[in-house]
Structures are given as C-alpha cells and as structure tokens.
Design an enzyme around this catalytic site. Structure first.
Site, PDB file in Angstrom:
ATOM      1  CB  THR A  42       4.009   5.710  -5.222  1.00 12.10           C
ATOM      2  OG1 THR A  42       3.306   5.496  -6.440  1.00 12.10           O
ATOM      3  CG2 THR A  42       3.064   6.286  -4.182  1.00 12.10           C
ATOM      4  CG  ASN A  72      -7.625   6.005 -10.330  1.00 13.34           C
ATOM      5  OD1 ASN A  72      -8.182   5.200  -9.611  1.00 13.34           O
ATOM      6  ND2 ASN A  72      -6.311   6.027 -10.488  1.00 13.34           N
ATOM      7  CB  ALA A 122     -22.335   5.578  -6.100  1.00 10.27           C
ATOM      8  CB  VAL A 162      -3.242  11.120  -7.503  1.00  9.90           C
ATOM      9  CG1 VAL A 162      -3.616  11.146  -8.975  1.00  9.90           C
ATOM     10  CG2 VAL A 162      -1.755  11.366  -7.341  1.00  9.90           C
ATOM     11  CE  LYS A 181      -6.987   1.758  -7.105  1.00 11.69           C
ATOM     12  NZ  LYS A 181      -7.446   2.568  -8.238  1.00 11.69           N
TER      13      LYS A 181
END
Length: 657
Positions: free
Chosen positions: A492, A467, A384, A475, A430
């Site tokens: 954003t 996430n 991890a 966030v 991602k």
C-alpha cells in the site's frame, strides 16, 4: 545385457539382510564346530578328534545347552547389528566367556563321570566363539560402513551451521538416514572454544564469517542452519551469504515447533519469512502456566482461528481436565479438534487424557452462550473470537460492533453469570489511537473487560499485540499468492510499518499474561522493532528464488480506508509499568479510563447496529473512544524518527504519554 555385481559384493550385501533368527542358526553351527576346532588347535593332530570323540561330543552338547540360553538371556538376538558399537562387542564377550565358564565348570565337576578332554579346551572354545560370533556380526557393521562410504562419494555435501545440541541432533539424524544421500563434511560455529574441534569425527571448520572460503575448499553443496533459537537478523545474514556463494540453505524449525512436533530430517525445510523475523526465544514461567491450567475446565472462543487454535494446542499441553473449543466456523473447529485428538493419542494415557468438547456457536447470541456456559462450566476463558480485517470492517461497521463489542459483552456476561474465575481477551495494537472501526471496536471491548473486572474484583484482563505471521488474512499469505501467480506484489505504501510476532510466541505471552493478571489490566506485549512491509515483500520474493524488479515487481497501491502508516503503542492518559516478565507491560490505570455511561452507550450502539445506522455508530464510537479519529488520513501521519518501540527499550517503566 543385465549387469550383476561380483560374487563378493553380493555376499556382503547378503550380510545386510541377515536377521536375528539367521544369527541364531549360525551361532548353533558355530557352537557345534568350535569345540572340535579348539581341540585341533590344542593337539595339532587330526587323529585327536577320534581319540577324544566321546568327550568332545559331551562338551559340545553342554556348550549348546549353556551357550544358546545365555545368548538368549542377555538379548543377543534383539540387537540391530547394522549399527553395532562397543556396547555390543562387550556384550558378546561377556556372553561367550560366561557360557564357556559354565560349560567348563560342569565338565570339571563331572570329570569323574565324563570322558576326559584337555583342560584348555573351554578357554580356546571361548575365544573361538567370541571371534566367530562377534566377527560375523561386526562384519555386518563394517559392510554398512563400507556401503555408506560408497554412498558418500555421490552424496550431497552438507555443512551444519551451529555445533550445539541442535547441530548434534541434526548430525545424528543424517547418520541414521543414509537414504537421504547426505554427507556432513563440517560444522560452523561462532563459539571460539569449538574452533577446529572434532564433533563425531567431523571438524568445526570455522565461524560463519569464514563460511565463504570453507564452502569453496570443502565443496559444500548445502548449508543446514541448526540454530532454532537464534534471532532472525542472524538467520538473515547467513541466508544472504549462502545466496551469494551460492549454497542451498535449509533450516531447523523454531524451538516451539520442535517442542510441539519433535524433530526428524523431514522437518528440515526451506527458510521462511518467519525465520528472518524470528526474535530471541521467549522465556516463560512454564510451571506457573501449568499450575494455572492443569486440571481446569478451559474454554476458548474463536478456537478454530489462527490465535484460538494455537491457544488450544498450548493449553492442551498443560493438561486441563476439559478443553472447550467454541467457534462459529464448523470446518476450522473440526480441523483443530482432529489435530488435538491425534496429539492426545500420542501423548496421553487413556485414563488421564483431557476431554475435548467442540461447540459450534456465535458469540453474538447471548442466550446460546449462557446455555453453553452453564452446560460446560468453564473455569478459565480465553476470548479470541473477533473480526480483524480492517478494510472489511470499514465497509461493514455493524459486523465489527456485533462481533467485537456485543460479542465480548455476551461472553463476559456468560462468564460472570456462571462463575468463570479468570478471563483473558485477545486485543490488538490497532485499539491504540484507532483510525478504523476494527481498532475502535477492540478498544470498546477492552473497556468492557475493565468494567467487568472492576465490578467483580476478578482477574479479567485484555492482552494487546500486533500482527501475527501466518494468520488468516495475513499480508504474508497475500504476498505468497501474488508471487506464485507471477506478481506483481502490491504494497500500500513504501513507508508502511507493522509489528509482527509468530503465533506460538504471541500465545506463549498471552498465557503468561493470564498468570500475571489480577483484574482489569491491559497487558501489552513487547513486539520488538516494526518491520517495513516493503522489506517484507522483498524478503519473500528473494526466498522464492526470484529477484525484485527482474522476476517480480513491487507496486504501491495506496493506503486503504482506516489504515495508518504505523501502529502506535501508547494511549494518552494510560500509565505503563513493568511486570514480572520482561516482554510484558501493564497499563496500571486502565479502569480509570472507562466512561461512566459505558453501559448506556453500548446499549445505544446495539440499537444503532440493529438499524444499520452507520452515522450513529461512528458518533457513538467517538463518544466511547475519544482518541478514535476516523477522519485522520494515514497519508498525513508519519512515523516519528524514533518509533515508540525505542521508548520501550529505553524505559520500560513509566513511559510518558
């Protein structure tokens, strides 16, 4: 002037402070007096006490010698009488009757040697003992009930949303804790079979759609949501309705939290963003996971991080013989070790407790890893350790290469070199069609896992997910800090979406994927619907008791380097199939996509990173990951009308690329 309570109130308050040693002395006095009282009732003459004095003294002595030992034997002096129930009443009755029978039987057998007494005395004595011994004890119970009613007059009036097992547990905890000043006035439940039913003498007032009228009618001050497995969209509707009424809302923690920490009233809390985003409870094959980890030596890299520490918690509950926590940050490793040692003391016998070994090491140093792996001989490795912050890795691509790619290669080499049987790498969504260095580095790490699995034939796999709520750098934590400082909350882009999972849920599925892996697969977790970041910010502001635009503003700061408006789930050329678990997909042809010259390109990447040659790093990442498009601006990428998660729902098998 000091006000004192009336004598009768002081008397009842004194009852609540009686202890079992006091009851023993009172019982002694009762047993001494009840034979004489029984004789008076039988003869209705005071002079009979003198006439039967000799027999009365003998019977009284027998009563003391039989009744008190029997009371002790049955546990009459080990009870907490504030919460006495029918069980205690039955116990007192049995003890009184049994002791009187024994005393009467002795009197009968020795009748020729002892002074005579009326034969009804043992029966009357038994009834009097039952009445006085039981009555005194139950007066304590009644006093507690009376005091509770007095408290209830000024208590916070509470309703419990959910009349199932969790709701019942919550009710019992409230009843056990009068100091909380809470009174349950009703339940709400959507099950029509429970409508208007009584649970613990408290009525089910209706379903959640009838909440508004019932809150007003019963003057409810607080709603406790006792539905730990209900989806977040239901919690969101309940919270919105309670805010409209308005009613204070508290919530039981999720199932995973209750399993890990247990439940008391102290664990009730304000609604958090994790509750609003909660999904259906994950069903895992706990037996298979237990069989995989029990009795094994398990190593977790990045063990002090958000995912790594939760891996350690859940692995420990599966009883490995040894858990090796490897991390670079000494403070985080120290904290998780202290937490797990406390858990062991509470849940394990000393002789069967798993051994926990903490190791401070950096995955970038291959020789150090080889030494540690040889020393601890892990059988299963969960990798991890990684850098995950997108904008920071854009500024420092050498760190992404060294930690995420070369670090993974070092851990893989150490695992193969020391005979690790099973390897699981934590990847990221991602890594799919990446537009940033972090995503590209995680994709390269996946390729290294595939190659190692192909070369060794061992179950070495990677697991992708989005996430996680509450992780470092999340966030959510940023938004909370901004709200605490008075705003504004910065987002954003108004259309940005992300997949979110809770940390315990993600780790449960990672452990399940470890069971399913046969070698070289990429497992992709079903992450549900993507969440708009702007909606996330709005929810957090409202949960803080504030209003968007009035108390806290949301401002849009523009996309950062490497960011996309939405994360994708599929890579062109990958073939996706269903596993035995409904929330886990597998990429069946992952190994086919490994470049033939992977080893050579990684070596060049190592050299370029050592020289801080950013241009060479970007070129090599493009060669390793053809779908990596750093020049692709996120502003020009718009999410499709039907997000790719819909494809998962429509066809979990053979999703077209």
């Amino acid at each position: 002037m000091i006000q004192t309570n009336p004598p009768w109130i002081r008397f009842w308050d004194g009852l609540l402070h009686l202890r079992n040693r006091h009851f023993f002395l009172v019982d002694f006095l009762v047993i001494c007096l009840t034979p004489a009282l029984a004789l008076l009732i039988r003869t209705e003459q005071l002079s009979s006490l003198e006439g039967y004095a000799q027999g009365l003294l003998v019977y009284t002595a027998l009563s003391i010698l039989t009744k008190l030992p029997i009371f002790l034997k049955v546990g009459l002096y080990r009870r907490y009488w504030r919460y006495a129930s029918l069980d205690e009443l039955v116990l007192i009755g049995k003890a009184s009757i049994a002791s009187s029978v024994v005393a009467g039987l002795v009197m009968f057998l020795l009748a020729t040697y002892l002074p005579a007494l009326p034969r009804s005395i043992p029966i009357l004595d038994s009834l009097l003992v039952l009445l006085l011994v039981g009555g005194l004890r139950f007066s304590v119970r009644l006093t507690e009930h009376w005091r509770r009613q007095q408290v209830d007059k000024n208590a916070t009036r509470v309703a419990i949303m959910g009349a199932g097992a969790a709701g019942n547990l919550c009710y019992r905890e409230i009843q056990r804790s009068p100091q909380l000043g809470l009174k349950v006035v009703g339940f709400f439940d959507d099950d029509p079979l429970k409508a208007q039913a009584n649970i613990h003498s408290v009525r089910v007032l209706g379903n959640r759609y009838e909440m508004a009228q019932m809150v007003s009618r019963h003057k409810i001050d607080q709603m406790i949501v006792a539905m730990p497995s209900v989806p977040g969209k239901v919690v969101r509707k309940i919270v919105a309705e309670c805010e409209r009424l308005p009613v204070e809302v508290k919530i039981m923690p999720s199932v995973s939290e209750i399993i890990r920490n247990g439940f008391t009233m102290d664990t009730l809390r304000q609604v958090q963003i994790e509750d609003l985003l909660r999904r259906d409870a994950v069903q895992t094959d706990a037996v298979a996971v237990q069989n995989l980890l029990e009795g094994k030596r398990v190593l977790v890299t990045g063990g002090g991080g958000s995912i790594g520490s939760e891996l350690c918690r859940q692995i420990l509950s599966c009883r490995p013989v040894k858990l090796i926590i490897l991390g670079h940050g000494e403070n985080s490793v120290f904290e998780i070790n202290r937490e797990l040692q406390t858990y062991i003391k509470k849940h394990f016998m000393v002789e069967s407790a798993p051994q926990i070994e903490t190791v401070i090491a950096d995955v970038r140093f291959a020789e150090r890893l080889h030494y540690l792996f040889k020393a601890h001989k892990p059988e299963i490795v969960f990798h991890a350790a990684a850098h995950k912050h997108v904008p920071l890795m854009e500024k420092h691509p050498t760190e992404a290469v060294d930690n995420n790619i070369l670090g993974t290669r070092n851990v893989l080499n150490a695992s193969v070199g020391t005979g690790v049987q099973r390897f699981v790498m934590i990847s990221s969504d991602k890594a799919v069609n990446p537009t940033n260095v972090m995503g590209a580095s995680k994709r390269c790490a996946e390729l290294l896992v595939h190659q190692t699995a192909e070369q060794t034939g061992l179950p070495y796999v990677a697991v992708r997910f989005g996430n996680v709520l509450g992780s470092r750098g999340s966030v959510v934590l940023t938004f909370k800090d901004q709200i605490a400082s008075g705003g504004p909350v910065t987002v954003t882009h108004p259309d940005m979406k992300r997949f979110f999972m809770t940390i315990p849920e993600a780790v449960q599925l990672v452990l399940q994927a470890a069971v399913l892996g046969s070698g070289g697969e990429v497992f992709m977790l079903d992450m549900g619907e993507p969440i708009k970041i702007s909606q996330l910010a709005t929810d957090l502001i409202e949960l803080s008791g504030l209003e968007v635009g009035k108390d806290i503003d949301i401002v849009y700061s523009g996309l950062r380097p490497g960011e996309k408006l939405f994360e994708e789930l599929f890579i062109e050329g990958e073939e996706y199939g269903q596993t035995a678990h409904e929330k886990i997909m597998t990429v069946s042809n992952a190994g086919v996509l490994v470049p033939a010259n992977l080893k050579e390109l990684i070596e060049l990447l190592t050299t370029s990173s050592a020289r801080n040659d950013y241009k060479a790093i970007f070129r090599l990442l493009r060669l390793l990951v053809p779908e990596y498009q750093p020049e692709k601006r996120a502003e020009s990428s718009r999410p499709p009308e039907e997000p790719s998660t819909i494809l998962l729902q429509q066809s979990w098998v053979n999703v077209p690329s």
